[in-house]
Design an enzyme around this catalytic site. Structure first.
Site, short mmCIF file in Angstrom:
data_model
loop_
_atom_site.label_atom_id
_atom_site.label_comp_id
_atom_site.label_asym_id
_atom_site.label_seq_id
_atom_site.Cartn_x
_atom_site.Cartn_y
_atom_site.Cartn_z
N ARG A 38 -6.97 11.23 -7.07
CA ARG A 38 -8.23 10.58 -6.74
C ARG A 38 -9.39 11.56 -6.90
O ARG A 38 -10.44 11.23 -7.44
CB ARG A 38 -8.09 10.15 -5.31
CG ARG A 38 -8.83 9.06 -4.57
CD ARG A 38 -9.49 8.01 -5.24
NE ARG A 38 -10.91 8.16 -5.01
CZ ARG A 38 -11.54 7.75 -3.94
NH1 ARG A 38 -10.91 7.14 -2.99
NH2 ARG A 38 -12.83 7.93 -3.83
N TYR A 47 -14.44 -11.91 0.70
CA TYR A 47 -15.15 -10.71 0.26
C TYR A 47 -16.35 -11.06 -0.62
O TYR A 47 -17.41 -10.43 -0.54
CB TYR A 47 -14.20 -9.77 -0.50
CG TYR A 47 -13.17 -9.13 0.41
CD1 TYR A 47 -13.50 -8.01 1.17
CD2 TYR A 47 -11.90 -9.67 0.56
CE1 TYR A 47 -12.57 -7.42 2.03
CE2 TYR A 47 -10.97 -9.09 1.41
CZ TYR A 47 -11.31 -7.97 2.14
OH TYR A 47 -10.40 -7.41 3.00
N ARG A 106 -3.86 6.87 0.15
CA ARG A 106 -4.38 8.12 0.75
C ARG A 106 -3.41 8.88 1.63
O ARG A 106 -3.62 10.06 1.91
CB ARG A 106 -5.66 7.81 1.54
CG ARG A 106 -6.87 7.66 0.66
CD ARG A 106 -8.01 7.04 1.41
NE ARG A 106 -7.60 5.72 1.88
CZ ARG A 106 -8.40 4.85 2.47
NH1 ARG A 106 -9.64 5.17 2.72
NH2 ARG A 106 -7.96 3.68 2.84
N ARG A 138 0.82 -1.22 0.00
CA ARG A 138 0.00 0.00 0.00
C ARG A 138 0.85 1.27 0.00
O ARG A 138 0.51 2.26 0.66
CB ARG A 138 -0.95 0.02 1.20
CG ARG A 138 -2.10 -0.96 1.09
CD ARG A 138 -3.07 -0.56 -0.01
NE ARG A 138 -4.23 -1.40 -0.03
CZ ARG A 138 -5.37 -1.13 0.60
NH1 ARG A 138 -5.49 -0.03 1.29
NH2 ARG A 138 -6.37 -1.96 0.50
N ASP A 172 -6.56 -3.26 -7.55
CA ASP A 172 -7.16 -3.84 -6.34
C ASP A 172 -7.46 -5.32 -6.55
O ASP A 172 -7.78 -5.72 -7.67
CB ASP A 172 -8.43 -3.11 -5.93
CG ASP A 172 -8.77 -3.37 -4.47
OD1 ASP A 172 -8.20 -2.70 -3.59
OD2 ASP A 172 -9.56 -4.30 -4.20
O1 CP3 Z 1 0.09 0.43 -3.24
C1 CP3 Z 1 -0.32 -0.75 -3.34
O2 CP3 Z 1 -0.08 -1.62 -2.48
C2 CP3 Z 1 -1.04 -1.17 -4.61
C3 CP3 Z 1 -2.43 -1.06 -4.58
C4 CP3 Z 1 -3.33 -1.96 -3.76
C5 CP3 Z 1 -4.62 -1.52 -3.33
N1 CP3 Z 1 -5.26 -2.58 -2.76
C6 CP3 Z 1 -5.16 -0.16 -3.53
C7 CP3 Z 1 -6.30 0.31 -2.72
C8 CP3 Z 1 -3.20 -3.29 -3.35
C9 CP3 Z 1 -2.00 -4.22 -3.47
C10 CP3 Z 1 -4.43 -3.66 -2.72
C11 CP3 Z 1 -4.70 -5.01 -2.20
C12 CP3 Z 1 -5.93 -5.26 -1.45
N2 CP3 Z 1 -7.17 -4.72 -1.66
C13 CP3 Z 1 -6.04 -6.21 -0.40
C14 CP3 Z 1 -4.92 -7.11 0.09
C15 CP3 Z 1 -3.94 -6.40 0.93
C16 CP3 Z 1 -4.46 -5.88 2.23
O3 CP3 Z 1 -4.46 -4.65 2.40
O4 CP3 Z 1 -4.86 -6.69 3.06
C17 CP3 Z 1 -7.37 -6.19 0.04
C18 CP3 Z 1 -7.95 -7.02 1.16
C19 CP3 Z 1 -8.09 -5.25 -0.77
C20 CP3 Z 1 -9.55 -4.92 -0.71
C21 CP3 Z 1 -9.80 -3.50 -0.39
N3 CP3 Z 1 -9.54 -2.45 -1.24
C22 CP3 Z 1 -10.34 -2.96 0.81
C23 CP3 Z 1 -10.76 -3.78 2.01
C24 CP3 Z 1 -10.39 -1.58 0.65
C25 CP3 Z 1 -10.99 -0.57 1.61
C26 CP3 Z 1 -10.11 -0.30 2.76
C27 CP3 Z 1 -9.09 0.76 2.44
O5 CP3 Z 1 -7.93 0.58 2.76
O6 CP3 Z 1 -9.52 1.80 1.90
C28 CP3 Z 1 -9.85 -1.27 -0.63
C29 CP3 Z 1 -9.66 0.08 -1.21
C30 CP3 Z 1 -8.30 0.44 -1.70
N4 CP3 Z 1 -7.44 -0.37 -2.38
C31 CP3 Z 1 -7.68 1.72 -1.59
C32 CP3 Z 1 -6.45 1.64 -2.23
C33 CP3 Z 1 -5.45 2.76 -2.44
C34 CP3 Z 1 -8.32 2.96 -0.96
C35 CP3 Z 1 -9.22 3.58 -1.97
C36 CP3 Z 1 -9.39 5.07 -1.78
O7 CP3 Z 1 -10.22 5.43 -0.95
O8 CP3 Z 1 -8.71 5.83 -2.47
#
Ligand code: CP3
Length: 344
Positions: free
Chosen positions: A39, A152, A30, A26, A76
């Site tokens: 965004r 999920y 944000r 990540r 994602d």
């Molecule tokens: O920078 C990176 O690592 C690459 C991008 C990336 C994202 N999600 C972007 C994202 C990666 C590798 C993921 C993986 C991901 N997504 C996982 C596995 C890793 C982990 O964190 O456990 C999971 C479970 C998800 C599912 C997911 N996506 C959730 C539960 C959420 C909401 C919670 C949150 O952190 O906002 C997301 C949204 C998400 N994925 C965001 C980002 C940058 C936030 C979106 C935003 O509001 O801009």
């Protein structure tokens, strides 16, 4: 410069480097003002994921700011269920929502045909990033592991107790295995396509591996991961695969030994001494700074970094967090972390 000289790829081949390569799960997101600006311009998170130029820009932001050794494609894990035909949306401030799948019939209706066509914008983003990266920086592709995706898909979003997915997996093994089988296929196709677009390593995120009952660990975590690794190796024999089975404790040893992953990404619940004794002898280890210490900064952060480097720095190590960067993390702490690792 050839691929083999990128520090991340050298460690994935078993070399020990000082300083170790560093990137963060990540690392785009944000906590970065430039991400929040992008965004805002694009609208929704999914719009950003499906716009190749913008997804490529988001991928490159943290690499440009901090000089990480790897870029992880901005995307994602939930795009795969969506590409299989499941309805996905992000409610503002609430995280992901999916129209839940709860039966074998619904699992059987998921469509692999068209998956890579639906995800074409992701591969276009990967190709743009691969072209833009400097000669020292590697591109990592990724996907969710079948079990984590299933949580999920069945719960309809994040869950507290995982009651429905656990009940289905236990009570209707044949039906649930159909879902897992389909996800093994989908994830294999998606990772292969990212590799063909320019990803030089891939990571499999099994964020919820730690909640699987031990009696089902082989069937729900080890087997699906092993099948994905085998399938990838059929077409891409040298592709490094990083496994991230979060929260599994000492079972990490079995995961590393039995799935065939190239490297193991460990969370902060595994001690560095356990990792040095039982995991690093099996291959490169990635991790495992607690993201809360990165958020806090200061001496606790410095001590934890020093402890990781002392225990694991003599062997093949990729410095990373134990889980993703928290959104409140000050970017200055990330900058300090990279300096600590590079000047240790
Ligand atoms: O920078 C990176 O690592 C690459 C991008 C990336 C994202 N999600 C972007 C994202 C990666 C590798 C993921 C993986 C991901 N997504 C996982 C596995 C890793 C982990 O964190 O456990 C999971 C479970 C998800 C599912 C997911 N996506 C959730 C539960 C959420 C909401 C919670 C949150 O952190 O906002 C997301 C949204 C998400 N994925 C965001 C980002 C940058 C936030 C979106 C935003 O509001 O801009």
């Amino acid at each position: 410069m050839t691929l083999a000289t990128k520090p991340l790829l050298r460690v994935l081949r078993g070399e020990s480097l000082k300083p170790p390569p560093v990137w963060l799960m990540r690392q785009a997101g944000r906590y970065l003002p430039e991400y929040r600006a992008l965004r805002e311009k694009l609208g929704g998170f999914l719009d950003l994921c499906y716009a190749p130029d913008s997804a490529a820009a988001a991928t490159l932001q943290p690499v440009e700011r901090f000089g990480f050794d790897a870029a992880i494609l901005f995307s994602d894990i939930l795009l795969v269920p969506q590409a299989l035909g499941q309805k996905l949306w992000f409610a503002p401030g609430e995280g992901p929502r999916l129209a839940p799948i709860r039966s074998a019939n619904e699992a059987a209706a998921l469509r692999l045909e068209g998956l890579t066509k639906h995800l074409e914008p992701v591969y276009r983003a990967a190709a743009l990033v691969a072209k833009a990266l400097g000669p020292e920086t590697a591109l990592i592709g990724f996907a969710g592991a079948p079990w984590t995706l299933a949580t999920y898909m069945v719960e309809g979003g994040p869950s507290q107790d995982f009651a429905r997915v656990k009940a289905w997996a236990a009570e209707d093994a044949a039906g649930f295995d159909l879902l897992i089988d389909r996800l093994v296929e989908a994830v294999s196709l998606h990772l292969a396509a990212q590799t063909e677009a320019g990803a030089e390593a891939v990571q499999i995120f099994d964020t919820w591996a730690g909640i699987v009952p031990v009696a089902q660990f082989e069937r729900l975590v080890l087997q699906p991961t092993r099948r994905i690794v085998e399938r990838l190796r059929d077409t891409h024999p040298h592709l490094p695969v990083i496994g991230f089975p979060r929260g599994i404790g000492p079972l990490a040893r079995r995961y590393f030994a039995e799935t065939g992953v190239t490297a193991l990404s460990i969370d902060a619940s595994i001690t560095v001494d356990f990792a040095a004794e039982h995991l690093q002898p099996l291959g490169p280890v990635q991790g495992n700074l607690d993201p809360r210490l990165l958020l806090a900064g200061g001496e606790a952060l410095e001590h934890a970094v020093a402890a990781i480097l002392a225990a694991l720095g003599k062997g093949p190590l990729i410095f990373n967090l134990g889980h993703g960067v928290l959104p409140e993390t000050p970017p200055a702490h990330v900058e300090h972390l990279v300096a600590l690792i590079r000047h240790a």
